[in-house]
Motif scaffolding. Sequence first.
Motif, mmCIF file in Angstrom:
data_model
loop_
_atom_site.group_PDB
_atom_site.id
_atom_site.type_symbol
_atom_site.label_atom_id
_atom_site.label_comp_id
_atom_site.label_asym_id
_atom_site.label_seq_id
_atom_site.Cartn_x
_atom_site.Cartn_y
_atom_site.Cartn_z
ATOM 1 N N VAL A 82 45.539 45.593 22.017
ATOM 2 C CA VAL A 82 44.681 46.240 23.010
ATOM 3 C C VAL A 82 44.217 45.196 24.017
ATOM 4 O O VAL A 82 43.807 44.096 23.647
ATOM 5 C CB VAL A 82 43.474 46.904 22.321
ATOM 6 N N PHE A 83 44.333 45.544 25.274
ATOM 7 C CA PHE A 83 43.886 44.644 26.337
ATOM 8 C C PHE A 83 42.877 45.359 27.223
ATOM 9 O O PHE A 83 43.034 46.541 27.526
ATOM 10 C CB PHE A 83 45.069 44.188 27.203
ATOM 11 N N ASN A 84 41.852 44.609 27.608
ATOM 12 C CA ASN A 84 40.900 45.137 28.583
ATOM 13 C C ASN A 84 41.220 44.521 29.928
ATOM 14 O O ASN A 84 41.134 43.320 30.108
ATOM 15 C CB ASN A 84 39.472 44.768 28.193
ATOM 16 N N LEU A 85 41.622 45.363 30.845
ATOM 17 C CA LEU A 85 42.021 44.848 32.152
ATOM 18 C C LEU A 85 41.012 45.269 33.216
ATOM 19 O O LEU A 85 40.401 46.328 33.117
ATOM 20 C CB LEU A 85 43.399 45.393 32.526
ATOM 21 N N THR A 130 54.424 42.929 27.526
ATOM 22 C CA THR A 130 54.695 43.918 28.585
ATOM 23 C C THR A 130 54.302 43.350 29.944
ATOM 24 O O THR A 130 53.166 42.927 30.131
ATOM 25 C CB THR A 130 53.878 45.207 28.343
ATOM 26 N N PRO A 131 55.226 43.347 30.879
ATOM 27 C CA PRO A 131 54.829 42.880 32.208
ATOM 28 C C PRO A 131 53.747 43.775 32.805
ATOM 29 O O PRO A 131 53.770 44.997 32.608
ATOM 30 C CB PRO A 131 56.135 42.980 33.022
ATOM 31 N N LEU A 132 52.842 43.150 33.527
ATOM 32 C CA LEU A 132 51.755 43.882 34.153
ATOM 33 C C LEU A 132 52.286 45.075 34.959
ATOM 34 O O LEU A 132 51.692 46.145 34.982
ATOM 35 C CB LEU A 132 50.971 42.921 35.064
ATOM 36 N N LEU A 133 53.440 44.872 35.600
ATOM 37 C CA LEU A 133 54.055 45.952 36.382
ATOM 38 C C LEU A 133 54.152 47.251 35.592
ATOM 39 O O LEU A 133 53.778 48.318 36.067
ATOM 40 C CB LEU A 133 55.462 45.518 36.833
ATOM 41 N N TRP A 134 54.665 47.141 34.371
ATOM 42 C CA TRP A 134 54.892 48.364 33.587
ATOM 43 C C TRP A 134 53.607 48.885 32.976
ATOM 44 O O TRP A 134 53.477 50.083 32.721
ATOM 45 C CB TRP A 134 55.978 48.117 32.531
ATOM 46 N N ALA A 169 58.550 43.761 45.539
ATOM 47 C CA ALA A 169 58.092 45.162 45.536
ATOM 48 C C ALA A 169 56.935 45.371 44.569
ATOM 49 O O ALA A 169 56.159 46.311 44.708
ATOM 50 C CB ALA A 169 59.249 46.094 45.165
ATOM 51 N N CYS A 170 56.815 44.478 43.607
ATOM 52 C CA CYS A 170 55.807 44.628 42.552
ATOM 53 C C CYS A 170 54.537 43.825 42.830
ATOM 54 O O CYS A 170 53.735 43.621 41.931
ATOM 55 C CB CYS A 170 56.411 44.164 41.233
ATOM 56 N N THR A 171 54.384 43.363 44.072
ATOM 57 C CA THR A 171 53.271 42.449 44.367
ATOM 58 C C THR A 171 51.900 43.122 44.226
ATOM 59 O O THR A 171 51.652 44.187 44.784
ATOM 60 C CB THR A 171 53.428 41.880 45.790
ATOM 61 N N VAL A 172 51.023 42.461 43.463
ATOM 62 C CA VAL A 172 49.617 42.874 43.354
ATOM 63 C C VAL A 172 48.767 41.626 43.617
ATOM 64 O O VAL A 172 49.319 40.540 43.842
ATOM 65 C CB VAL A 172 49.288 43.444 41.951
ATOM 66 N N HIS A 173 47.482 41.773 43.597
ATOM 67 C CA HIS A 173 46.616 40.595 43.707
ATOM 68 C C HIS A 173 45.996 40.286 42.358
ATOM 69 O O HIS A 173 45.567 41.186 41.651
ATOM 70 C CB HIS A 173 45.487 40.827 44.708
ATOM 71 N N MET A 174 45.966 39.005 42.051
ATOM 72 C CA MET A 174 45.270 38.583 40.844
ATOM 73 C C MET A 174 44.199 37.615 41.333
ATOM 74 O O MET A 174 44.532 36.572 41.913
ATOM 75 C CB MET A 174 46.256 37.882 39.907
ATOM 76 N N ASP A 175 42.980 37.989 41.186
ATOM 77 C CA ASP A 175 41.860 37.235 41.760
ATOM 78 C C ASP A 175 42.135 36.893 43.220
ATOM 79 O O ASP A 175 41.926 35.771 43.679
ATOM 80 C CB ASP A 175 41.601 35.954 40.946
ATOM 81 N N GLY A 176 42.657 37.848 43.918
ATOM 82 C CA GLY A 176 42.848 37.700 45.360
ATOM 83 C C GLY A 176 44.155 37.053 45.784
ATOM 84 O O GLY A 176 44.515 37.086 46.942
ATOM 85 N N ALA A 177 44.883 36.465 44.828
ATOM 86 C CA ALA A 177 46.140 35.806 45.190
ATOM 87 C C ALA A 177 47.315 36.723 44.874
ATOM 88 O O ALA A 177 47.277 37.474 43.901
ATOM 89 C CB ALA A 177 46.280 34.494 44.416
ATOM 90 N N ASN A 196 49.461 39.843 28.397
ATOM 91 C CA ASN A 196 48.571 38.979 27.600
ATOM 92 C C ASN A 196 48.165 37.703 28.331
ATOM 93 O O ASN A 196 47.367 36.925 27.841
ATOM 94 C CB ASN A 196 49.185 38.665 26.237
ATOM 95 N N ALA A 197 48.727 37.487 29.509
ATOM 96 C CA ALA A 197 48.327 36.317 30.287
ATOM 97 C C ALA A 197 47.356 36.687 31.406
ATOM 98 O O ALA A 197 46.898 35.832 32.144
ATOM 99 C CB ALA A 197 49.563 35.640 30.881
ATOM 100 N N VAL A 198 47.025 37.962 31.500
ATOM 101 C CA VAL A 198 46.156 38.401 32.606
ATOM 102 C C VAL A 198 44.704 38.034 32.347
ATOM 103 O O VAL A 198 43.972 37.639 33.254
ATOM 104 C CB VAL A 198 46.306 39.925 32.845
#
Lengths: 712, 158
Positions: free
Chosen positions: B3-6, B21-25, B47-55, B65-67
């Motif tokens: 379980v992950f809290n995102l 699991t990649p964050l994408l999925w 195509a899968c670009t998101v921001h992680m702490d603004g980057a 699990n690395a998020v």
Amino acid sequence: MSNIRFNNSRRAFLKNISLSSGGLLLGFSFMDAEASDMPALMPKDVDVAGFNSYISIANDGIVSVFSPNPELGQNIRTSFAMVVCDELDADWNKVKVIQAPLDTTKFDRQLTGGSGAIPHSWKRLRNAGATARYLLVAAAAAKWNVPASECTTENGYVLHKASGKKAGYGELATAASKITVPGEVKLKDPKDFKLIGKPIRNVENQNIVTGKPLFGLDFYRDGMVYATIQRPPAFGQKIKSVNADEAKSMPGIIDVVTFKNNVAVVGRSTWDVLKAKKTLVVEYEAEKTLESSADHAQIFSKLMESTDAKVRRKDGDVEAAFKNAAKVIKTEYECPFVPHNPLEPMNFFAHVREDGIELVGPTQTPGAARKAVSDLLKVPEDKITVDITRLGGGFGRRLKFDYVVEAAELSSIIKKPVKVIWTREDDMGGGSYRPAVRYRFEAALDANNEIIGYKCRGVGINVENPMRQDNFPSGSIDNLLIDSVEHQSPITTGAWRAPVTNFLAFAEQSFLDEIALATGKDPVQMRLDLLKRAKEKPVGPIRYDIDRMATVIKTVAEKAQWGKKKDVFQGFSVYFSHASYVGQVCEVVMKDGKPKVQKIYAVSDCGVVINSSGALQQVMGGITDGYGTAMFGKLSFRNGEPEQKNFDRYRLIRMNEIFDIDASFVNNGIDPTGLGEPALPPTGGAVANAIFKATGVRIKKQPFIDQAPFKS
Amino acid sequence: MAVFNLHVNGKEQKVDVAEDTPLLWVLRDHLRLVGTKFGCGVGQCGACTVHMDGAPLRSCLMPVNAVGNAKITTIEGLSEKGDHPLQKAWDEVDVPQCGYCQSGQIMTAAALLKRTPRPTMEEIQNTMHGNLCRCGAYHRIREAVKVASTKTPTTKTK
Ligand code: FES
Ligand code: FES
């Protein structure tokens, strides 16, 4: 020259249908009048028998237009609605465009391909809009008790100027729906167009930029499972044995099933199935020859000398012309396989139930896909629905329906609603490529440097006919022979944006440049001279319109100041494809000792430009694609297996590699002739010809990047 | 499974997924945020670009699990009303063709503008060339980034 067929019996196309909720619903058919026995379309609460698209006007004035053709970026939904709403004089801010699902097996052209949707539908759409307008005017005239001829329409209102009366379409819609549809309506004078020709923004922009679920891959249904399929890595292989024990034991995996040459991993999420797929141990054996690119080179050389070519066109006495020639020029050009690579990989949702089949996803040919599913699973077509999502690109790949059939077959086996997802590797390795081809051109010149004979042989792998034998320069040369030879390979091929012409144009336009240079003629003037000959003394059938082609040649030469610039090297190319004409001048400069494209001028004649913003997108996108593919595109094979499977090894053009594009249109008022593809074919030739000017090196093979002057 | 809290688009989200699991999925399959697209799965298309702490981040390469506690922003959370200057510029310049690459393009551009509010054309190209557009809409993408960069944000971006 036009091969576009319009049906004249307009009456049969239109029908006024009462809408239970009030308002006006006007059905219009894209079909030929005879075929008026089509079952109902939608909306579900209305009997719309015989019609496959409609305009509805609700009492709040909202105009809905159903768009039947799959949208893959050609911006058809915006253009279709523009045409309808222009004739209707609708308020564009109150227009909604809705994707129609597949109608029936009798649908006349619910597909995207061949740059044909607009040419096909132009008159039908205008007629539908004009009819709705007529009914609204009639309703207003009756209400105000004034002659309809005194009423005008504007931006969603009917006006009676003399009395100052004004009514919105919404308030007139219900009354209008009770009036009989007229047999004939008057269409607008093109000078009164308000939307057509304007830069109208894509109706879907807001949904796209906010990430709404629009695409096939975004589709989700409660209870659906995910699947990924392992297919043979090489063309010509079949499965020998499958060991899926580990995959089956992995978390989230529901089942692993083998059918045909597919091993499908079914599970609860995309990642579960992708991960499990990697653990499959599948042994393959060769069923056919496993071909490599090196084999293809040899096959081409052999077929080039074949005495068994299929003659595509023969004019005059070619042998005599070559025998009497003062000079002969002979060259070969070659293009490799390329994948389509739409950015959204193949995917489809299928739910095979007891009582019918539901299919949802991105397809360019919903009708053909349904037929194939029906044939395979022996379910009648009227028990199969197809909903068309937005397509994340197509480029011809989604004209094939292998991925739709496969999803349906899997659903029928596992008896669950399933979405089959292709990875990029599956997609790039999955076939249907642009075929690989080689051409040999020969020109016979007399002592005055006139072309007295012309030969072109095309050899291709699964391309059937790599020629366009009745295109330019056919018709302008007395003695001409065009033939082709085909090699049948296990590697599957298919239509790729501007099929055949996307590589033939590069080869042919480069060869014409060679002739011009060998005879000391200006390449532009030489083409115009040939067209003059075709006009004055036409030889054999001519598929292109000589005047339209001459006009784009002259216009683009003038725009680019052909031959007058000192600081750039210019290359010329012009091509007729599908039903439109595009001329291009490419400008190259030398940078760090290498040629660099700086600008391409393009003049297109696609008849009436419907959406000047969308049209620019098609031309700029087509040129960018044409350049990127000519420059970098190549799929090579080793023992039947593609050597490039993802964007790390397959190079697509990127933003830092683009150049300026100056695109304009002839806009001659001719009924639209399509624009999704025609801007692409001329680009490779224009670029190669400019590079020759700059460097003296003639590029004869794609991808350019693998050739001199880019590679020594 | 774990379980992950995102933290996604300002909300706490709990997911129970395989830890690689990649964050994408996770976004697409489990949180149904499908604006983030799958194009290659190997970090090549953007195509899968998101921001992680603004980057900007390629979510196809980032295991969940690395998020950790990082704040993730997807296209759905870029602005409240879909009116980020880039989203508006994308419409004004009429950028999308098929549209599939566009949320990734916008997310890459948004991170650029945050870092460099007035980028030159060269800076735009040097950043944006990591995002593929198969339809070849590059000219308008470039122009829209430029247009957006000249406008003050009307909504505070996350
Ligand atoms: S899907 Fe992540 S970079 Fe392509
Ligand atoms: S708009 Fe189609 S991939 Fe960019």
